[in-house]
Design a protein around this motif. Sequence first.
Motif, PDB file in Angstrom:
ATOM      1  N   ASN A  11       0.801  -1.231   0.000  1.00  0.00           N
ATOM      2  CA  ASN A  11       0.000   0.000   0.000  1.00  0.00           C
ATOM      3  C   ASN A  11       0.838   1.287   0.000  1.00  0.00           C
ATOM      4  OD1 ASN A  11      -2.316  -1.530   0.037  1.00  0.00           O
ATOM      5  ND2 ASN A  11      -2.697  -1.298   2.227  1.00  0.00           N
ATOM      6  N   GLN A 172      -3.539  -3.002  16.591  1.00  0.00           N
ATOM      7  CA  GLN A 172      -4.826  -2.461  16.145  1.00  0.00           C
ATOM      8  C   GLN A 172      -5.451  -1.592  17.220  1.00  0.00           C
ATOM      9  OE1 GLN A 172      -6.600  -6.248  15.107  1.00  0.00           O
ATOM     10  NE2 GLN A 172      -6.131  -5.977  12.930  1.00  0.00           N
ATOM     11  N   ILE A 175      -3.524   1.834  17.353  1.00  0.00           N
ATOM     12  CA  ILE A 175      -3.846   2.610  16.146  1.00  0.00           C
ATOM     13  C   ILE A 175      -5.234   3.226  16.251  1.00  0.00           C
ATOM     14  CG2 ILE A 175      -4.351   2.392  13.684  1.00  0.00           C
ATOM     15  CD1 ILE A 175      -2.050   0.233  13.661  1.00  0.00           C
ATOM     16  N   ASN A 176      -6.200   2.429  16.681  1.00  0.00           N
ATOM     17  CA  ASN A 176      -7.582   2.915  16.783  1.00  0.00           C
ATOM     18  C   ASN A 176      -7.762   3.884  17.950  1.00  0.00           C
ATOM     19  OD1 ASN A 176      -8.382   1.355  14.580  1.00  0.00           O
ATOM     20  ND2 ASN A 176      -8.914  -0.401  15.857  1.00  0.00           N
ATOM     21  N   CYS A 179      -6.018   7.206  16.923  1.00  0.00           N
ATOM     22  CA  CYS A 179      -6.273   7.670  15.553  1.00  0.00           C
ATOM     23  C   CYS A 179      -4.979   7.840  14.759  1.00  0.00           C
ATOM     24  CB  CYS A 179      -7.060   8.982  15.571  1.00  0.00           C
ATOM     25  SG  CYS A 179      -8.625   8.882  16.458  1.00  0.00           S
ATOM     26  N   ILE A 180      -4.122   6.844  14.806  1.00  0.00           N
ATOM     27  CA  ILE A 180      -2.819   6.919  14.152  1.00  0.00           C
ATOM     28  C   ILE A 180      -2.973   6.639  12.659  1.00  0.00           C
ATOM     29  CG2 ILE A 180      -0.501   5.889  14.043  1.00  0.00           C
ATOM     30  CD1 ILE A 180      -0.896   5.277  17.086  1.00  0.00           C
ATOM     31  N   ASP A 181      -2.445   7.543  11.839  1.00  0.00           N
ATOM     32  CA  ASP A 181      -2.542   7.385  10.392  1.00  0.00           C
ATOM     33  C   ASP A 181      -1.188   7.619   9.752  1.00  0.00           C
ATOM     34  OD1 ASP A 181      -2.127  10.136  10.383  1.00  0.00           O
ATOM     35  OD2 ASP A 181      -4.240  10.616  10.071  1.00  0.00           O
ATOM     36  N   ASN A 182      -1.153   7.676   8.425  1.00  0.00           N
ATOM     37  CA  ASN A 182       0.119   7.761   7.716  1.00  0.00           C
ATOM     38  C   ASN A 182       0.764   9.145   7.758  1.00  0.00           C
ATOM     39  OD1 ASN A 182      -1.622   9.095   6.022  1.00  0.00           O
ATOM     40  ND2 ASN A 182      -1.155   7.880   4.200  1.00  0.00           N
ATOM     41  N   LYS A 183       0.157  10.085   8.457  1.00  0.00           N
ATOM     42  CA  LYS A 183       0.764  11.414   8.603  1.00  0.00           C
ATOM     43  C   LYS A 183       1.634  11.517   9.856  1.00  0.00           C
ATOM     44  CE  LYS A 183      -2.965  13.815   6.140  1.00  0.00           C
ATOM     45  NZ  LYS A 183      -3.670  12.584   5.768  1.00  0.00           N
ATOM     46  N   ARG A 184       1.648  10.464  10.676  1.00  0.00           N
ATOM     47  CA  ARG A 184       2.395  10.498  11.929  1.00  0.00           C
ATOM     48  C   ARG A 184       3.876  10.184  11.702  1.00  0.00           C
ATOM     49  NH1 ARG A 184      -0.806   9.832  16.498  1.00  0.00           N
ATOM     50  NH2 ARG A 184      -2.931  10.513  16.041  1.00  0.00           N
ATOM     51  N   VAL A 207       0.465   1.382   9.282  1.00  0.00           N
ATOM     52  CA  VAL A 207      -0.455   2.420   8.803  1.00  0.00           C
ATOM     53  C   VAL A 207       0.201   3.336   7.770  1.00  0.00           C
ATOM     54  CG1 VAL A 207      -1.826   2.425  10.922  1.00  0.00           C
ATOM     55  CG2 VAL A 207       0.109   4.011  10.695  1.00  0.00           C
ATOM     56  N   ALA A 209       2.985   5.180   8.253  1.00  0.00           N
ATOM     57  CA  ALA A 209       3.606   6.358   8.864  1.00  0.00           C
ATOM     58  C   ALA A 209       5.131   6.252   8.773  1.00  0.00           C
ATOM     59  CB  ALA A 209       3.144   6.491  10.312  1.00  0.00           C
TER      60      ALA A 209
END
Length: 480
Positions: A11, A172, A175-176, A179-184, A207, A209
């Motif tokens: 991804n 998981q 992350i949930n 709210c960890i996403d690919n901008k971290r 994710v 990041a």
Amino acid sequence: MNNLIKKALENFDNDIFCMYNDLSLTYGDIAVFCKKVEYMVAENQVVYSFLDRSVESVLSLISTFYTNNVFCPISLQWNEEKILNMLTTFGGKYLFVSESTLGVIENIIEKNELQMTIFVILGTNIKVVHKSAGNYESVIPPNVGYIYSTSGSTGPSKCVLGRRDSLKRFLQWEINAFCIDNKRIFCNMTKPTFDPYLRDILVPFVVGAKIYIPNVSVVLNTFALREKIIETGVTDIHLVPSMFRKINLIGTSVKNVYLAGEVLYGNDIANYTKEDIKIVNLYGPTETTLAKFFHICDEHDIGKNILPVGKPIDDSIYYIKDGEIVIETKWGSKGYFDYESDDFVNLDDNMIRYFTKDRGHIDENGNLIVLGRVNDSTKLFGEKIDIGAIAESILECECIKECLIVGVNNGTRSYLLVSIGSPISASDVRLAALDKLKKDDIQIVPMKFYVVEELPKNENGKIDRRRIMQAHMKSSLGDK
């Protein structure tokens, strides 16, 4: 776990994952490395990693999960006997090393006539030495993804078998929950031989990041570390509280600080409650998989002595038995390899019960408070001593950087050993600490003091109680 790793590589192919010194690796670079390793190893084998925090260590971890194998880190600080024991216990034949650590491992392998395949890695380059022929039958149970050696602070060192599904479940959850996403951008402060290393690397990895890995010289200089955190835009960092006390994160890009491994005091967070920085207090032994409790600190925590670790995650339950915290969970480890312990009990349907050897109680809000190790609890003249209140008061002294208090019973009398890290003289530190306790109206009894410029740390970054106690006992016996 290997499917989770492969999905992330697919991804986020062109995105940067790892930053270390002047080197940056993309997910695509890591995928190429993993495919190289895939051609060289069998599945379901223990793969040893003899690497410190580095790009190479990250590659060894991710490629091990990618190839459906078992990650087992070995510390550069261990003695030869312990390293040899780890290399021969599990039947593993694969070992990741760097150019600088190759000589140490070669010496051990040749001296003991071991059959090992060694992968020497530098960046994404890999070469094979001491190739061992044949396939090997695994002695590790199914669903085990990693093996960590405990510090041995409460008895003999033991090897914990970590479950893949429990690790995935924790990733998981974190992350949930945040709210960890690919901008971290995460900062990797944890050594590979300390199991929170898994969350340092794998939470951001799955994710899409990034992670920044500060080198040793930066880690040892808190001012340089702060500047690098600002420069790289770090948003998330896992720390032990003793390191958190040293570094000022106010005014940086950091949004989330996850603390675990030691007691957290109300004064530790006093400067952060009005900042846009979330302080998360985590708790969970290696045996129960990374963390099983969390508490998000706020302004109501400032006046407290020891801060809570909150409530359980993952449908886990806990209770206090004779002052000791007991955890029951479906998402723990498989226990110890070749070691029987009454502290770890396998129940029905993957449920485990673990006696933590930590003291605790439940506060008025139903949150767990961890008070320290069971063997630190002490009574003086028949009265229980609030170690947390004493430590918190002492840490308010500007001249004192670190503090550890341990209850000592030498068979004839009990007393408190106060261990302090400070740049000023021992006599001045003692006077400052006693004066502060008096001002705070804390009823104390005479204490023993152990004062050095910086308290010794173990390889996990925690204050090393064992070394402090050894130094104290030698001093008490007149052994200089």
